[in-house]
Design a protein around this motif. Structure first.
Motif, PDB file in Angstrom:
ATOM      1  N   ASN A  13       0.865  -1.182   0.000  1.00  0.00           N
ATOM      2  CA  ASN A  13       0.000   0.000   0.000  1.00  0.00           C
ATOM      3  C   ASN A  13       0.899   1.229   0.000  1.00  0.00           C
ATOM      4  O   ASN A  13       1.374   1.678   1.052  1.00  0.00           O
ATOM      5  CB  ASN A  13      -0.910  -0.013   1.229  1.00  0.00           C
ATOM      6  N   TRP A  14       1.132   1.773  -1.160  1.00  0.00           N
ATOM      7  CA  TRP A  14       2.145   2.809  -1.317  1.00  0.00           C
ATOM      8  C   TRP A  14       1.764   4.127  -0.659  1.00  0.00           C
ATOM      9  O   TRP A  14       2.638   4.923  -0.298  1.00  0.00           O
ATOM     10  CB  TRP A  14       2.449   3.000  -2.805  1.00  0.00           C
ATOM     11  N   ASN A  15       0.475   4.339  -0.456  1.00  0.00           N
ATOM     12  CA  ASN A  15       0.088   5.550   0.278  1.00  0.00           C
ATOM     13  C   ASN A  15       0.534   5.476   1.735  1.00  0.00           C
ATOM     14  O   ASN A  15       0.922   6.480   2.341  1.00  0.00           O
ATOM     15  CB  ASN A  15      -1.426   5.768   0.193  1.00  0.00           C
ATOM     16  N   LYS A  16       0.507   4.266   2.301  1.00  0.00           N
ATOM     17  CA  LYS A  16       1.010   4.079   3.670  1.00  0.00           C
ATOM     18  C   LYS A  16       2.521   4.293   3.721  1.00  0.00           C
ATOM     19  O   LYS A  16       3.051   4.918   4.651  1.00  0.00           O
ATOM     20  CB  LYS A  16       0.668   2.675   4.159  1.00  0.00           C
ATOM     21  N   VAL A  17       3.206   3.765   2.725  1.00  0.00           N
ATOM     22  CA  VAL A  17       4.655   3.955   2.657  1.00  0.00           C
ATOM     23  C   VAL A  17       4.988   5.435   2.577  1.00  0.00           C
ATOM     24  O   VAL A  17       5.881   5.923   3.293  1.00  0.00           O
ATOM     25  CB  VAL A  17       5.241   3.199   1.447  1.00  0.00           C
ATOM     26  N   ASP A  18       4.272   6.156   1.734  1.00  0.00           N
ATOM     27  CA  ASP A  18       4.536   7.586   1.580  1.00  0.00           C
ATOM     28  C   ASP A  18       4.289   8.342   2.889  1.00  0.00           C
ATOM     29  O   ASP A  18       4.978   9.340   3.175  1.00  0.00           O
ATOM     30  CB  ASP A  18       3.654   8.164   0.473  1.00  0.00           C
ATOM     31  N   ALA A  19       3.341   7.874   3.673  1.00  0.00           N
ATOM     32  CA  ALA A  19       3.048   8.547   4.938  1.00  0.00           C
ATOM     33  C   ALA A  19       4.173   8.362   5.959  1.00  0.00           C
ATOM     34  O   ALA A  19       4.448   9.250   6.771  1.00  0.00           O
ATOM     35  CB  ALA A  19       1.736   8.014   5.514  1.00  0.00           C
TER      36      ALA A  19
END
Length: 441
Positions: A405-411
């Protein structure tokens, strides 16, 4: 422990080193080992020397770490001979012999000129083995046996079995480092720069830059994703979020190695740090005699996968994440290593006294020890979870990228990453976590 008790342990420590020396000399049909403390190294095209780093084989015998051009002659039977360098020098501080607790264990001869050491050595050195790094010096003195592989293998294998004296030195080293970590955390919470935090650490440990066993890692925010970050910016970031410190101390030549990660706010990253701390303590408890250290490292990857799943960083089951090697992106280094005279102490890949090499697991090439865990050994346990741009890019472009989940990584990327590391002695009935016992949560 009192100084008198420490001295009693040191006496037993010398007896153990004498026994090991006697055995290896008999095996290799040698008369004695001649251990060189080392010598100063001149900076290229300059008139100054690099900071002196003593030969670990030398400081194994006595807590003298800052005196070059000194020698030990040991045969396992007679009182070890210490050829101690004490020049007539008005340019530099000369470290004179004083009433040290270890003096009685050595036959001491003073060397005033480094190039006159041959006057203190046997005339014929055919069956004497030189142990040290200055091969040109050994050749000039007439040594035929220079760092014999069989001798080093034997000594390095046994270095993993720490004496009670060594355990106490490691406890005291850990206690010093914990003082530094507490001071560094306070400096972080006060909004200090990386440079200022490092100074706070050194002040609390009563160390200078050359006395710490390795270069301190003081990383704010994204810098925590750089495994060996050593820049120490002297400007504060615009927004302070996180802090990773990997720093140790020294006591009588023995090193500690501790890492902590903090979040400035009570946020999702703080929750992630707390869960990783739970994982770390679970792995410490899992360190048991007869366990292969590599097996604990593999278990760490499964534990990490559960964390990634719990926080929604991956959308695949933990077992599958390990199988697809997704966790290697977030945890690219080994779980830990032997600790002692050196931060990454020797002997971690040895199966026996002959130095039979045991390779790390194929999928975990950066593991620093594959040895079976035994009583008396000392390890670090240091799981990590990082958001490293280059590794994440590789994962994103791979077939396994769809499971992240790349949005989690970005966060989480602005926080850099997490590493939590303790120093642990393996006993018969329990593991002694020196770091936690010294008061660092």
């Amino acid at each position: 422990m009192t100084q008198t008790q420490l001295e009693a342990l040191y006496s037993l420590h010398i007896q153990e080193l004498q026994s090991r020396t006697r055995q290896v000399l008999q095996r290799e049909q040698l008369d004695a080992l001649v251990i060189h403390s080392g010598q100063a190294k001149r900076v290229f095209l300059d008139d100054m020397d690099y900071p002196f780093k003593v030969n670990p084989h030398f400081k194994h015998w006595l807590p003298v770490t800052e005196v070059p051009n000194s020698w030990l002659v040991v045969n396992g039977e007679d009182k070890p001979k210490l050829i101690y360098y004490q020049p007539n020098d008005f340019w530099h501080k000369v470290i004179e012999l004083r009433d040290e607790f270890w003096l009685e264990h050595f036959d001491i001869q003073i060397l005033t000129q480094a190039n006159e050491v041959e006057q203190h050595l046997p005339r014929v050195l055919t069956d004497y083995a030189y142990i040290g790094e200055h091969l040109g010096v050994a050749k000039a003195l007439g040594f035929e046996q220079v760092n014999p592989e069989a001798v080093l293998n034997y000594l390095h294998y046994h270095r993993a079995y720490k004496t009670d004296y060594e355990h106490e030195c490691l406890r005291r080293s850990t206690e010093k480092a914990v003082k530094g970590h507490i001071a560094a955390k306070q400096a972080f919470l006060a909004g200090r720069t990386e440079f200022e935090i490092n100074q706070a650490y050194l002040n609390a440990c009563l160390h200078d830059e050359n006395q710490v066993p390795y270069t301190n890692i003081i990383a704010l925010n994204e810098n925590a994703a750089i495994l060996h970050y050593m820049v120490r910016d002297n400007q504060a970031p615009k927004e302070l979020r996180s802090f990773l410190i990997d720093a140790g101390a020294s006591y009588n030549g023995y090193a500690s190695d501790i890492t902590r990660t903090y979040s400035l706010k009570d946020d999702a990253f703080a929750d992630l740090v707390k869960v990783m701390d739970d994982v770390q303590q679970k792995l410490v408890k899992g360190l048991k005699p007869q366990l292969k250290y590599g097996d604990l490292h593999v278990q760490c990857h499964l534990e990490l996968a559960h964390v990634l799943e719990e926080f929604g960083i991956i959308n695949i089951g933990a077992e599958q994440a390990v199988e697809k090697q997704i966790t290697r992106t977030f945890f690219p280094h080994g779980l830990g290593h032997h600790l002692g005279l050196q931060v990454h102490d020797v002997g971690g890949f040895m199966a026996d006294v002959r130095g039979t090499h045991v390779e790390p697991p194929k999928d975990h090439p950066y593991l620093r020890t594959t040895r079976e865990v035994e009583v008396g050994q000392v390890f670090t346990i240091e799981p990590g979870l990082y958001f490293i741009d280059s590794l994440l890019a590789e994962l994103k472009d791979s077939s396994a990228g769809k499971y992240v989940n790349w949005n989690k990584v970005d966060a989480f990327k602005p926080y850099g990453g997490i590493r939590i590391e303790d120093n642990v002695i393996v006993h018969h009935t329990h593991n002694e976590n020196m770091t936690r016992n010294a008061g660092l949560d």
